[in-house]
Design a protein around this motif. Structure first.
Motif, PDB file in Angstrom:
ATOM      1  N   ASP A 158      71.339   7.840  41.988  1.00 28.86           N
ATOM      2  CA  ASP A 158      70.755   8.656  40.919  1.00 28.86           C
ATOM      3  C   ASP A 158      69.327   8.226  40.610  1.00 28.86           C
ATOM      4  OD1 ASP A 158      73.287  10.156  39.860  1.00 28.86           O
ATOM      5  OD2 ASP A 158      73.886   8.055  40.025  1.00 28.86           O
ATOM      6  N   ILE A 159      69.080   6.919  40.750  1.00 21.24           N
ATOM      7  CA  ILE A 159      67.784   6.334  40.420  1.00 21.24           C
ATOM      8  C   ILE A 159      67.375   5.390  41.546  1.00 21.24           C
ATOM      9  CG2 ILE A 159      66.525   4.860  38.781  1.00 21.24           C
ATOM     10  CD1 ILE A 159      68.586   5.763  36.643  1.00 21.24           C
ATOM     11  N   LYS A 200      67.444  11.710  40.697  1.00 22.11           N
ATOM     12  CA  LYS A 200      66.782  12.316  39.546  1.00 22.11           C
ATOM     13  C   LYS A 200      65.551  11.540  39.099  1.00 22.11           C
ATOM     14  CE  LYS A 200      69.561  15.809  38.805  1.00 22.11           C
ATOM     15  NZ  LYS A 200      70.259  15.709  40.104  1.00 22.11           N
ATOM     16  N   LEU A 201      65.505  10.235  39.403  1.00 20.14           N
ATOM     17  CA  LEU A 201      64.409   9.404  38.898  1.00 20.14           C
ATOM     18  C   LEU A 201      63.993   8.387  39.947  1.00 20.14           C
ATOM     19  CD1 LEU A 201      62.566   8.307  36.590  1.00 20.14           C
ATOM     20  CD2 LEU A 201      64.527   6.916  35.843  1.00 20.14           C
ATOM     21  N   VAL A 251      63.267  16.007  40.175  1.00 21.47           N
ATOM     22  CA  VAL A 251      62.990  14.589  40.384  1.00 21.47           C
ATOM     23  C   VAL A 251      61.786  14.169  39.541  1.00 21.47           C
ATOM     24  CG1 VAL A 251      62.319  12.802  42.036  1.00 21.47           C
ATOM     25  CG2 VAL A 251      63.950  14.570  42.707  1.00 21.47           C
ATOM     26  N   THR A 252      61.974  13.139  38.718  1.00 18.71           N
ATOM     27  CA  THR A 252      60.885  12.536  37.948  1.00 18.71           C
ATOM     28  C   THR A 252      60.414  11.284  38.680  1.00 18.71           C
ATOM     29  OG1 THR A 252      61.700  13.354  35.830  1.00 18.71           O
ATOM     30  CG2 THR A 252      60.275  11.422  35.768  1.00 18.71           C
ATOM     31  N   TYR A 254      54.185   8.852  33.604  1.00 17.05           N
ATOM     32  CA  TYR A 254      54.622   9.941  34.478  1.00 17.05           C
ATOM     33  C   TYR A 254      53.650  10.163  35.630  1.00 17.05           C
ATOM     34  CZ  TYR A 254      58.135  11.439  31.054  1.00 17.05           C
ATOM     35  OH  TYR A 254      59.214  11.507  30.211  1.00 17.05           O
ATOM     36  N   ILE A 255      54.222  10.310  36.832  1.00 14.71           N
ATOM     37  CA  ILE A 255      53.466  10.713  38.008  1.00 14.71           C
ATOM     38  C   ILE A 255      53.897  12.120  38.435  1.00 14.71           C
ATOM     39  CG2 ILE A 255      52.855  10.137  40.390  1.00 14.71           C
ATOM     40  CD1 ILE A 255      51.856   8.168  38.232  1.00 14.71           C
TER      41      ILE A 255
END
Length: 354
Positions: free
Chosen positions: A68-69, A92-93, A115-116, A342-343
């Protein structure tokens, strides 16, 4: 913001610390795992930490589909190219434990939408700026050849002194005017050197430090005795310092690059060093990373490289680990990160990567 339940699978790719891992403050390694294991497991998360990242059969590739990360570092990066992002169906991250997320295909991550990508902005600003200042001094004072003479039993002062200069009175320019560049220029103020910066626009912190803004890069390069690269790697900056751009520099000037290796052309740097167009090149960023043993920079004249260490002081590692935990806590609680972390957010790239 898309949040994730604490019962997530967190996959961290960190280098093996070996003997260094016995020091509890050395956090950015597989053994000490960013000091996150106890906390993550108490949250109910599965935490997989590996240094094995190369090839389809690596631990990274094996765990990627149900992660997930993902957490990785700029100096021992797990490369997330489109094929890896496609394979990572639950992802997701992605957190960069440090600064610089070019090991991730940011456009592909943005296209996925869900996706962050984030990094610990500011965590190693002091560390990298100090390292850059050290490299500037090493180059202009011709320190490394002197060190090599002393180790090799030689004593030829004229050979060394003919290329050694005081920093006072020289001109130092930075390509990029962000936090690291601003702090470097602040540190350089006491050396009484002329200071320039080139950027997309004027920046108030630089103005406050008395650094002169230059709108044209090539004209700035022609005046500088030392140039320091402090710009992110983007589609626009990739290959910025090619053979033609290097020819615009003052002959014999020095170039420092702690930003990203692909901002320069590897072979063009070697050619410029061999011809004397560049007096010296120093940095700690390579491509790929870790650098192969036959990388051209390992044998080039007046090329003074180190592994990617400028942002990994013990103090920086603490700031990195704290920043990663801060983001994970906020993610699990469904809260937003600091804006400058944040990118990639909701399919949009941060301004500096556009």
């Amino acid at each position: 913001m898309l949040s994730s339940h604490p019962k997530s699978k967190v996959l961290a790719v960190l280098p093996k610390g070996g003997a260094a891992a016995k020091q509890p403050d050395y956090l950015v390694c597989q053994e000490n795992a960013l000091d996150l294991r106890d906390w993550l497991e108490k949250q109910g998360a599965e935490y997989v930490v590996t240094a094995d990242k190369e090839g389809e059969n690596s631990e990274f590739e094996r765990h990627l589909p149900d992660a997930d990360i993902v957490i990785t570092t700029p100096f021992h990066p797990a490369y997330l190219k489109p094929e890896q992002l496609q394979k990572a169906g639950k992802l997701k991250l992605v957190i960069t434990a440090g600064i610089g997320s070019d090991h991730i295909d940011l456009n592909a991550a943005a296209e996925k939408g869900e996706v962050t990508v984030a990094e610990v902005t500011g965590s190693n600003v002091v560390s990298v700026a100090e390292d850059e200042l050290m490299r500037v001094l090493l180059l202009v004072r011709n320190f490394v050849p002197g060190y090599e003479q002393s180790r090799g039993g030689e004593w030829d002062v004229p050979q060394l002194a003919q290329k050694a200069r005081d920093l006072e009175g020289l001109t130092v320019g930075t390509v990029g005017g962000g936090r690291i560049a601003t702090l470097l220029m602040k540190r350089l103020k006491g050396f009484d050197c002329t200071r320039f910066y080139f950027d997309k626009q004027e920046r108030q912190p630089m103005t406050d430090e008395g650094v002169e803004f230059r709108e044209d890069l090539d004209s700035m390069l022609a005046e500088c005795d030392v140039v320091v690269i402090n710009t992110p790697l983007t589609d626009k900056t990739r290959g910025m310092f090619d053979k033609e751009r290097l020819s615009k520099m003052k002959k014999g000037a020095h170039l420092v690059n702690n930003a990203r290796a692909p901002i320069v052309e590897i072979e063009s740097i070697v050619e410029a060093l061999e011809s004397g167009q560049l007096g010296g090149y120093s940095g700690d960023v390579w491509y790929p990373q870790p650098a192969p043993k036959d990388h051209p920079w390992r044998k080039a004249p007046n090329c003074y490289m180190t592994p990617h260490i400028s942002g990994t002081t013990l103090q920086a590692q603490k700031r990195i680990a704290e920043g990663v935990r801060e983001m994970l806590e906020q993610w699990f609680q469904g809260e937003p990160f600091r804006e400058d972390y944040y990118i990639v957010r909701e399919g949009e790239l941060a301004e500096q990567y556009q």
